[in-house]
Motif scaffolding. Structure first.
Motif, PDB file in Angstrom:
ATOM      1  N   LEU A 104      55.608  38.331  42.465  1.00 49.64           N
ATOM      2  CA  LEU A 104      54.703  38.142  43.592  1.00 49.64           C
ATOM      3  C   LEU A 104      54.583  36.646  43.888  1.00 49.64           C
ATOM      4  O   LEU A 104      54.502  35.841  42.975  1.00 49.64           O
ATOM      5  CB  LEU A 104      53.310  38.690  43.271  1.00 49.64           C
ATOM      6  CG  LEU A 104      53.222  40.176  42.902  1.00 49.64           C
ATOM      7  CD1 LEU A 104      51.788  40.536  42.567  1.00 49.64           C
ATOM      8  CD2 LEU A 104      53.737  41.044  44.026  1.00 49.64           C
ATOM      9  N   CYS A 161      40.813  36.699  50.434  1.00 47.52           N
ATOM     10  CA  CYS A 161      41.752  36.629  49.300  1.00 47.52           C
ATOM     11  C   CYS A 161      42.111  38.029  48.803  1.00 47.52           C
ATOM     12  O   CYS A 161      43.267  38.282  48.436  1.00 47.52           O
ATOM     13  CB  CYS A 161      41.163  35.782  48.176  1.00 47.52           C
ATOM     14  SG  CYS A 161      41.162  34.015  48.551  1.00 47.52           S
ATOM     15  N   VAL A 162      41.126  38.929  48.780  1.00 42.50           N
ATOM     16  CA  VAL A 162      41.432  40.322  48.443  1.00 42.50           C
ATOM     17  C   VAL A 162      42.475  40.859  49.428  1.00 42.50           C
ATOM     18  O   VAL A 162      43.452  41.516  49.039  1.00 42.50           O
ATOM     19  CB  VAL A 162      40.152  41.194  48.483  1.00 42.50           C
ATOM     20  CG1 VAL A 162      40.498  42.682  48.376  1.00 42.50           C
ATOM     21  CG2 VAL A 162      39.199  40.793  47.359  1.00 42.50           C
ATOM     22  N   ASN A 197      45.871  39.530  48.546  1.00 41.58           N
ATOM     23  CA  ASN A 197      46.385  40.256  47.381  1.00 41.58           C
ATOM     24  C   ASN A 197      46.944  41.619  47.792  1.00 41.58           C
ATOM     25  O   ASN A 197      47.988  42.051  47.293  1.00 41.58           O
ATOM     26  CB  ASN A 197      45.278  40.452  46.336  1.00 41.58           C
ATOM     27  CG  ASN A 197      44.999  39.197  45.524  1.00 41.58           C
ATOM     28  OD1 ASN A 197      45.896  38.389  45.279  1.00 41.58           O
ATOM     29  ND2 ASN A 197      43.753  39.014  45.112  1.00 41.58           N
ATOM     30  N   ASP A 252      49.787  36.916  45.088  1.00 42.16           N
ATOM     31  CA  ASP A 252      49.029  36.756  43.847  1.00 42.16           C
ATOM     32  C   ASP A 252      48.178  35.495  44.022  1.00 42.16           C
ATOM     33  O   ASP A 252      48.640  34.378  43.805  1.00 42.16           O
ATOM     34  CB  ASP A 252      50.002  36.619  42.669  1.00 42.16           C
ATOM     35  CG  ASP A 252      49.288  36.698  41.335  1.00 42.16           C
ATOM     36  OD1 ASP A 252      48.079  37.003  41.309  1.00 42.16           O
ATOM     37  OD2 ASP A 252      49.959  36.444  40.305  1.00 42.16           O
ATOM     38  N   THR A 278      45.216  32.815  43.443  1.00 41.66           N
ATOM     39  CA  THR A 278      44.190  32.213  42.599  1.00 41.66           C
ATOM     40  C   THR A 278      43.127  31.656  43.535  1.00 41.66           C
ATOM     41  O   THR A 278      43.415  30.797  44.375  1.00 41.66           O
ATOM     42  CB  THR A 278      44.767  31.086  41.727  1.00 41.66           C
ATOM     43  OG1 THR A 278      45.727  31.646  40.827  1.00 41.66           O
ATOM     44  CG2 THR A 278      43.660  30.416  40.916  1.00 41.66           C
TER      45      THR A 278
END
Lengths: 206, 206
Positions: free
Chosen positions: B6, B35-36, B39, B44, B46
């Protein structure tokens, strides 16, 4: 209903990638999950996540005070939760990134300073997939417990508890060999929420 | 399946309480929600939330660089999203906490420095319940747009969009007169996720 009737608490969570919630596709980690839980109990939490990936206790020692005091000025009801140590135990060039003795001394210095300013809790380092490293983490966690005990700071030794968690290790193994995903972080959040020191911060309101 | 396949992206969100997600009982705010979403698209992420309540652009100017560079070292795929300005427009002792001119100069300095180090986006300040303050915020947002345009930094002017949101104002009014709750932050997250500059950071993978 109105926020001025809810007890306001501002919490800084300080530590390494496990505090950041690295690997959680839901972007909460255990820290976000326990704050959601405190909100559900009727508190109004301001959630400051100060986890930084790859950080050792040596680095954290320099960083935490300016970042935390900037966010938790004396007029607020501020609290601090620390969790670090795994990165200290990583081998680089045949030795650990931070020596065992220095990890303990760093923890003592950080926690001694913090408790003069705020209510403080500490959550220990979790296990990894590396058995040799786990021996070092388990020992470090025991010494962190003693350090916290001598400073009268509550300490949650999650190492032996997570060591039994198949959810934790299944997710760590399937992801990056170090961090869990959402379910693993929920397991850790549950341990914190069932911890009496955390519960005492949030007594039942109604 | 494995994380090494990813694309990894590390993002610092920098700004005031709206970046922190103050008021969201789900502890995600708009920043966690976007950010969710990234994802879910197969990235991926941070997620570093560096929102600080009550902070003005004058204070942010001093703080952002050490905090961001500590987290986004050159070896990582680091990005920065700024959002600030509401606190600048608050009246204290008959004048705004930061003068209009200084807000613009601060934004220009912060953004000029940041774009030399990272890909940068800026999200404008949201409206409040105070109509006089909203006049100031709307004007500031227009000048932030010009500043970003001159620096070739994408800018999302959320002010006129949120001004139409009954969800936003209902939640702000029922909470603390400044911040929304989960649904209001979701409205703002949707605006960001539908913004082409944000979408370009996360092109379809499969």
């Amino acid at each position: 209903m109105k926020s001025e009737h809810l007890p306001e608490v501002r919490i800084c969570f300080v530590g390494e990638s496990f505090v950041n919630g690295t690997g959680d596709p839901e972007c909460l980690g255990w820290t976000g999950r326990v704050c959601v839980g405190a909100n559900q109990k009727g508190y109004d939490i301001t959630y400051y996540n100060l986890g930084v990936r790859r950080e050792t206790s040596e680095e954290l020692k320099q960083r935490w005070l300016p970042e935390v005091t900037y966010r938790l000025q004396p007029e607020y009801n501020g609290r601090v939760v620390f969790s670090f140590g795994v990165n200290d135990t990583v081998l680089e060039g045949g030795k650990t990134r931070v020596s065992f003795l220095n990890s303990i001394l760093n923890a003592r210095q950080i926690l001694s300073e913090a408790k003069q300013l705020y209510p403080v809790l500490m959550v220990g380092p979790p296990p990894t997939l590396d058995n040799d490293q786990n021996v070092r983490i388990a020992e470090l966690s025991e010494y962190f417990a003693r350090t916290c005990n001598s400073l009268d700071i509550p300490y949650l030794n999650i190492f032996p508890l997570l060591k039994q968690s198949t959810v934790w290790f299944d997710e760590v193994g399937a992801y990056d060999k170090a961090h869990p995903r959402a379910k693993g972080y929920q397991v850790l959040a549950d341990l914190v929420q069932n911890w009496d020191a955390w519960s005492k911060w949030f007594p039942a309101i109604r």
